[in-house]
Design a protein around this motif. Structure first.
Motif, short mmCIF file in Angstrom:
data_model
loop_
_atom_site.label_atom_id
_atom_site.label_comp_id
_atom_site.label_asym_id
_atom_site.label_seq_id
_atom_site.Cartn_x
_atom_site.Cartn_y
_atom_site.Cartn_z
N ILE A 97 -6.43 -7.99 0.60
CA ILE A 97 -5.16 -7.41 1.12
C ILE A 97 -4.27 -7.36 0.20
N HIS A 98 -3.75 -8.33 -0.42
CA HIS A 98 -2.69 -8.57 -1.24
C HIS A 98 -3.04 -7.74 -2.73
N GLU A 99 -4.23 -7.83 -3.10
CA GLU A 99 -4.43 -6.98 -4.24
C GLU A 99 -4.60 -5.36 -4.08
N ALA A 100 -4.43 -5.11 -2.67
CA ALA A 100 -4.39 -3.52 -2.57
C ALA A 100 -3.09 -3.34 -2.13
N GLY A 101 -1.92 -4.22 -2.23
CA GLY A 101 -0.56 -3.88 -2.07
C GLY A 101 -0.03 -4.07 -0.58
N TYR A 102 -1.09 -4.74 0.30
CA TYR A 102 -0.75 -4.63 1.58
C TYR A 102 -0.12 -5.94 2.16
N GLU A 103 0.01 -6.31 3.31
CA GLU A 103 0.41 -7.66 3.79
C GLU A 103 -0.40 -7.90 5.09
N THR A 104 -0.79 -9.11 5.29
CA THR A 104 -1.76 -9.71 5.95
C THR A 104 -1.14 -9.48 7.48
N LYS A 105 0.12 -9.73 7.55
CA LYS A 105 0.73 -9.23 8.94
C LYS A 105 0.62 -7.93 9.51
N ASN A 106 0.15 -7.18 8.69
CA ASN A 106 -0.04 -5.53 8.97
C ASN A 106 -1.22 -5.25 9.40
N ILE A 107 -2.41 -6.28 9.63
CA ILE A 107 -3.80 -6.08 9.91
C ILE A 107 -3.43 -5.74 11.45
N VAL A 108 -4.27 -4.48 11.82
CA VAL A 108 -4.14 -3.89 13.25
C VAL A 108 -5.49 -4.08 14.00
N ARG A 109 -6.53 -4.23 13.15
CA ARG A 109 -7.99 -4.26 13.73
C ARG A 109 -8.53 -5.52 12.91
N LEU A 110 -9.24 -6.43 13.76
CA LEU A 110 -9.80 -7.46 13.01
C LEU A 110 -11.19 -7.81 13.95
N THR A 111 -12.20 -7.77 13.06
CA THR A 111 -13.48 -8.00 13.74
C THR A 111 -13.97 -9.39 13.07
#
Length: 129
Positions: A64-78
């Motif tokens: 997630i971080h290497e892609a430039g996103y933030e973990t807090k913005n996970i909207v779907r988790l399986t």
């Protein structure tokens, strides 16, 4: 990005997920393959569930971080596990990670017959920004 949480009830709160997440004005979406307890050299961990969960979380965060996103913005988790009996004693540490990162995601927890090699848990996520 604009996020709206839909929770008609409150019972799911202590289980660390929401019933639905509506996202508007998305700049981009990251679909993460399942991240498990795989070491940097590609070998699968044969450790206990707690150790594997921590490594799977670390690997998911790294993607997630290497892609430039933030973990807090996970909207779907399986969450896939080969044993809910082994996973449940680790549920509090999983919940601590969810709370620490302010994750509010629609989630599905699934027991599967097997994962690759010696793996016991795998996390698959969709992240937005």
């Amino acid at each position: 990005m604009e996020k709206r949480i839909i929770n008609p009830w409150t019972w799911q709160d202590e289980r660390h997920y929401v019933q639905a997440v509506e996202v508007k004005a998305i700049q981009s979406t990251l679909y993460c393959a399942g991240q498990a307890a795989v070491h940097e050299d590609g070998t699968s961990s044969a450790a206990d569930m707690s150790t594997q969960l921590q490594l799977a979380i670390k690997n998911l965060e790294q993607v997630i971080h290497e892609a430039g996103y933030e973990t807090k913005n996970i909207v779907r988790l399986t969450i896939y596990t080969t044993s809910h009996e082994e996973f449940m004693p680790c549920f509090n540490e999983f919940g601590d990670w969810i709370e620490k990162n302010d994750i509010q995601s629609a989630a599905t927890f699934m027991e599967v017959k097997t994962l690759f090699e010696t793996l016991k848990v795998e996390l698959e996520a969709t992240v937005v920004k």
